[in-house]
Design an enzyme around this catalytic site. Structure first.
Site, mmCIF file in Angstrom:
data_model
loop_
_atom_site.group_PDB
_atom_site.id
_atom_site.type_symbol
_atom_site.label_atom_id
_atom_site.label_comp_id
_atom_site.label_asym_id
_atom_site.label_seq_id
_atom_site.Cartn_x
_atom_site.Cartn_y
_atom_site.Cartn_z
ATOM 1 N N ASP A 63 9.130 6.458 9.979
ATOM 2 C CA ASP A 63 7.832 6.602 10.077
ATOM 3 C C ASP A 63 7.168 5.019 9.772
ATOM 4 O O ASP A 63 7.744 4.236 9.233
ATOM 5 C CB ASP A 63 7.440 7.583 8.875
ATOM 6 C CG ASP A 63 5.839 8.158 9.305
ATOM 7 O OD1 ASP A 63 5.292 7.654 10.159
ATOM 8 O OD2 ASP A 63 5.667 9.226 8.658
ATOM 9 N N ASP A 73 0.157 10.276 14.780
ATOM 10 C CA ASP A 73 -0.769 11.263 14.109
ATOM 11 C C ASP A 73 -1.852 11.821 14.966
ATOM 12 O O ASP A 73 -3.126 11.348 14.729
ATOM 13 C CB ASP A 73 -1.330 10.679 12.766
ATOM 14 C CG ASP A 73 -0.027 10.384 11.856
ATOM 15 O OD1 ASP A 73 0.869 11.144 11.895
ATOM 16 O OD2 ASP A 73 -0.279 9.582 10.889
ATOM 17 N N GLU A 102 5.424 0.346 12.842
ATOM 18 C CA GLU A 102 4.603 -0.368 13.863
ATOM 19 C C GLU A 102 4.949 -1.827 13.315
ATOM 20 O O GLU A 102 4.829 -2.447 14.238
ATOM 21 C CB GLU A 102 3.270 -0.127 13.685
ATOM 22 C CG GLU A 102 2.926 1.384 14.365
ATOM 23 C CD GLU A 102 3.293 2.461 13.410
ATOM 24 O OE1 GLU A 102 3.341 3.444 14.261
ATOM 25 O OE2 GLU A 102 3.100 2.433 12.254
#
Length: 931
Positions: free
Chosen positions: A546, A622, A549
């Site tokens: 997760d 998300d 980035e």
């Protein structure tokens, strides 16, 4: 004329060096450009590598992270005259203008595919950051109106085709993925080899709202009127102010919002008119959190919602005439502690930029790109994978159903869900443990909180005994109080700026934290060793990476992100987009070294060129549980796939949930069930099928009771997913062995059909299944474009439609329209409770008449990596429509445990009823004619 060109070259001082597969030109300085070096290399018969930079350069070189392909020996014919030199292979030709220094590409028949516009001083702007010197680089290409452009990663703008003046920003951000690969329906691709933030398409800066002539609600020039109202009394203005800029995009912009208003209890209405100095197509770019409605000339154009901490974006196309006033009204309802709203716009493309496509990157040592030609779309993707690496075959279980939620808080919760699926006989392979299974302060330790998960190893063993796999969330983040922090800090493996900034996360009282540096070889090894010791040795099956980035902190502006993110190999500006690539690399290489023969599975929120070689899957981040977000995933997923990166999925049901659905009743509850049913129907036809999201719980039996249409539909599509495993796993084999593609834009198969090039809500799964999700509440039919050149069969009832038309297809609550192309050979396996419950010794082969077709059934052991060493089997199949003959060819290859014989039940589909025909197959060629 030829003599003049030779004289020009001699006077101008152009020099040239050649090898059998390359040309290097040195172009002299002139008033519009510095002295430049241009190199064109032929890597193989379909790929050309072009680099150009100022000859007198002192910028640092960029390390290559994505490209692993090497130059192959290939026969290149060369032709040269006074101005041009041609490098010609059997598949494409590069034509180099020795005067202008521009390159043009043609296909094997001499048709122009792509042409550079000549470079100038503006192509290379010297810049620096954090002690790193580089150029801001940009390149414009001339393209045609007739081609469609796909790829560029994953974006949430609802756009499939990027031709026609679109602007796409390539950067890693929650719900956005930047991959600098562009696919054209003229059967070529461009890999823009750059790791920095990049703009593609129309690269002109977006204009602020104030670039319009603005008029207030009262007609005054220079601003829009914004009135704030209490949510409880939306007819009484509590505050008014003029605004000519709407730019509340980051945390650092929150102080710009009116201090006189409690935004958590208010709504804002923007009213007025906008007037453009231009005539033509304008594009309005919105960023927002909370609820946002937009009206243009009184017509409601958008009605959206996003969670307060996770701003979304969308675009509106607007035709305007110079001097024409257009009514603009927006109603914005912030929904939480943070409030984000932005509006910028693109002016119409000027004549000189029509039919162009550009790239502009923040940092690089050169203009650096690869041009890949192919006679088919598949050959283009093959060329990209040859450059950046093969995609692995995921284990067979990964193509089953995955269940997740945010989050299973205890071991007991997880085990109860596992038991319930098996009790209800809903097929499933993978359960997912989301974040915060650790003790509150110990984020980054990978240790289970034993008060809530008292026996992690026993839990995993119990799941394995029940034929489950377990995936677990691992963040590249380490809290200052977490047990590994000191070691990672002292070894120089962390980005420490976040610690010194004392930036806290949102857990409990808030903990200072930061991210590890995967660009550091020692840090990659150290991070894997931690995962291995704490999780893999417990028996963990797969990794959910997760926030890759890296998401240093939600809603920081780019400058703040760069100040924290300081990779070991160079500046954050130069390598901004490459974090997820190196993060996946460390885990893939670590597991393969630890356990060489077990397949790696990595689900990651961000992705970059080449990451497919590390067994990586992307999901779309998300997204919100709203109809508009579901529709936007269609183009997002297809463009990700057309970026050469085959494995993609999403949160079926959406992640972020409005409060109205937390304890929904009545109509709200029924809409929630319908939304999830439609999302499952769509998700069943993605490369990976998973459900995930915030509360309410996302298991089908928590969404609706047995017997409800939503429940029955979700279970139907999960079961259908398992019957499709022979088809899906064969596609996975094709991905590795032939660099194939799961999700396909219609334009990949039908590049010359103008009506389908911009279709953004349909896709092909493989070459045969045309998938048409339903993305609107209460919709029981939808328009479906059936591509020309084929007949199409309704998957459910076998009825036939001609291609080349648009139909209104039935879409009852329980089903989405699903069509199969004539010529398809579609294998369906037995009903299963999990992927390897029983061997597929009986397979139904549906043969769709009306065109010739072929299919290769692929099989291997399903778990280990021996397929890389030739341990697999393929069964080729061909259908000849004229003779109505199906040929099942001799099996190619073998592997331990392979079925030596099986039964094929052949079901002919041609609009009439035929009795199934049985083939007992033992590995030898067999022919069957339709009776």
């Amino acid at each position: 004329m030829k003599l003049f060109r030779l004289l020009f070259l001699w006077i101008s001082g152009v020099s040239m060096a050649q090898t059998p597969q390359s040309v290097l030109l040195t172009l002299p300085a002139n008033p519009w450009r510095p002295e430049l070096q241009l190199t064109v290399e032929v890597l193989n018969d379909q790929t050309f590598h072009v680099t150009s930079f100022p000859k007198k350069t002192n910028v640092a070189r960029t390390e290559n992270l994505s490209v692993v392909g090497k130059m192959e020996s290939v026969s290149v014919s060369k032709e040269e005259d006074a101005q041009f030199i041609k490098l010609k292979t059997p598949k494409a030709t590069a034509i180099i203008d020795k005067v202008l220094g521009a390159v043009k590409f043609e296909d094997a028949e001499g048709r122009v595919l792509l042409a550079e516009r000549p470079r100038s001083s503006e192509s290379f702007e010297a810049d620096s950051y954090s002690g790193d010197s580089f150029y801001r680089v940009k390149q414009t290409f001339e393209v045609s109106q007739e081609e469609a452009f796909y790829g560029l990663g994953q974006h949430q703008n609802g756009v499939m085709n990027y031709n026609g003046g679109r602007q796409v920003t390539l950067l890693q951000y929650n719900t956005m993925i930047g991959i600098p690969f562009l696919y054209s329906t003229k059967n070529y691709g461009i890999l823009w080899h750059n790791y920095s933030i990049t703009k593609a398409g129309d690269i002109r800066p977006l204009l602020p709202l104030s670039a319009f002539q603005l008029y207030s609600a009262e007609g005054h020039k220079g601003w829009l009127t914004v009135n704030y109202y209490a949510k409880s009394s939306a007819d009484k203005v509590i505050f008014t102010r003029p605004e000519s800029e709407i730019s509340y995009l980051y945390l650092s912009d929150q102080d710009k919002l009116p201090k006189e208003v409690d935004l958590s209890k208010s709504l804002a209405r923007y009213e007025g008119k906008i007037e453009s100095p231009y005539t033509g197509l304008h594009r309005l770019h919105f960023n927002y959190s909370g609820y946002l409605k937009v009206w243009i000339d009184g017509e409601l154009k958008e009605d959206r919602w996003r969670e307060s901490w996770n701003a979304g974006s969308f675009e509106l196309d607007l035709q305007m005439k110079q001097g024409q006033k257009v009514d603009l009204k927006m109603e914005w309802v912030p929904d939480g502690g943070q409030a984000y709203l932005g509006l910028q716009w693109q002016a119409p493309l000027p004549d000189e930029l029509q039919n162009t496509f550009s790239f502009s990157s923040e940092a690089g040592d050169s203009i650096d790109y690869y041009f890949i030609a192919g006679s088919t779309g598949d050959e283009v993707i093959q060329g990209y994978r040859k450059l950046t690496g093969k995609a692995q075959i995921l284990p067979k279980w990964a193509f089953g159903y995955w269940q997740s939620r945010e989050r299973y808080k205890t071991q007991a919760e997880l085990e109860q869900v596992a038991e319930e699926f098996r009790k209800r006989r809903i097929p499933i392979d993978n359960l997912v443990q989301d974040w915060s299974y650790w003790s509150e302060h110990d984020w980054g330790s990978h240790d289970f909180d034993l008060t809530r998960f008292p026996d992690p190893k026993g839990m995993i063993e119990k799941l394995h005994q029940a034929n489950y796999k377990l995936m677990i969330s691992v963040w590249p983040k380490i809290n200052e109080r977490a047990s590994p922090y000191i070691e990672f800090r002292d070894k120089g493996w962390l980005y420490l700026r976040n610690i010194y900034d004392k930036r806290r996360d949102w857990i409990g009282p808030g903990y200072t934290s930061t991210f590890y540096d995967p660009f550091h070889e020692g840090a990659r090894r150290g991070f894997w060793n931690l995962m291995n010791e704490k999780l893999y040795q417990l028996g963990m099956d797969a990794w959910w990476m997760d926030a890759s980035e890296p998401d240093i902190h939600s809603n920081l502006n780019i400058a703040e992100r760069k100040s924290v993110f300081q990779p070991a190999i160079g500046s954050s500006t130069r390598y901004y987009n490459a974090f997820p690539l190196e993060n996946a690399r460390g885990i893939f290489e670590g597991q393969r070294e630890t356990d060489p023969n077990k397949r790696v599975v990595i689900l990651t929120r961000s992705f970059f060129a080449g990451q497919q070689r590390y067994s990586a899957i992307a999901w779309s981040g998300d997204i919100s549980s709203r109809w508009h977000d579901m529709k936007d995933q269609i183009s997002a997923g297809v463009n990700f796939s057309m970026s050469g990166t085959p494995y993609w999925t999403m949160d079926a049901g959406g992640f972020l949930v409005e409060r109205k659905w937390h304890k929904a009743e009545g109509a709200d509850l029924e809409e929630w069930r319908e939304l999830n049913a439609r999302w499952f129907q769509y998700g069943a036809f993605l490369p990976l099928f998973r459900a995930h999201g915030q509360f309410p719980f996302r298991e089908p039996f928590h969404i609706a009771p047995a017997g409800h249409p939503a429940y029955e539909s979700m279970v139907y599509y999960i079961k259908l997913r398992y019957k499709l495993l022979p088809y899906l796993y064969s596609l996975a084999g094709d991905v590795y062995h032939k660099d194939g593609t799961f999700l396909r834009a219609l334009g990949m198969e039908y590049p010359n059909d103008p009506q389908i090039l911009s279709v953004n809500d349909q896709f092909l799964l493989g070459k045969y299944l045309l998938v048409n999700p339903v993305t609107a509440k209460g919709q029981i039919s939808r328009k479906v474009v059936l591509p020309a050149g084929n007949e199409w069969y309704d998957f459910y009832n076998g009825s036939k439609e001609n291609g080349g038309k648009i139909i209104e297809a039935a879409a009852p609550y329980e089903r989405i329209p699903l069509f199969v192309r004539a010529g398809a050979i579609l294998p369906l396996g037995p009903e299963l409770q999990y992927s390897d419950e029983k061997p597929a010794d009986k397979i139904s082969l549906y043969v769709y008449a009306g065109a010739d077709g072929s299919f290769t059934l692929y099989e291997d052991e399903g778990k280990n990596n021996e397929y890389e060493n030739g341990k697999y089997a393929m069964i080729p199949m061909k259908y000849d429509d004229q003779s109505r003959t199906l040929t099942i060819g001799k099996r190619i290859g073998e592997y331990p445990g392979m079925l030596k014989q099986r039964q094929f039940e052949v079901i002919w589909v041609d609009g009439r009823n035929h009795k199934p025909q049985i083939i007992k197959y033992k590995g030898e060629e067999t022919t069957l004619k339709l009776k």
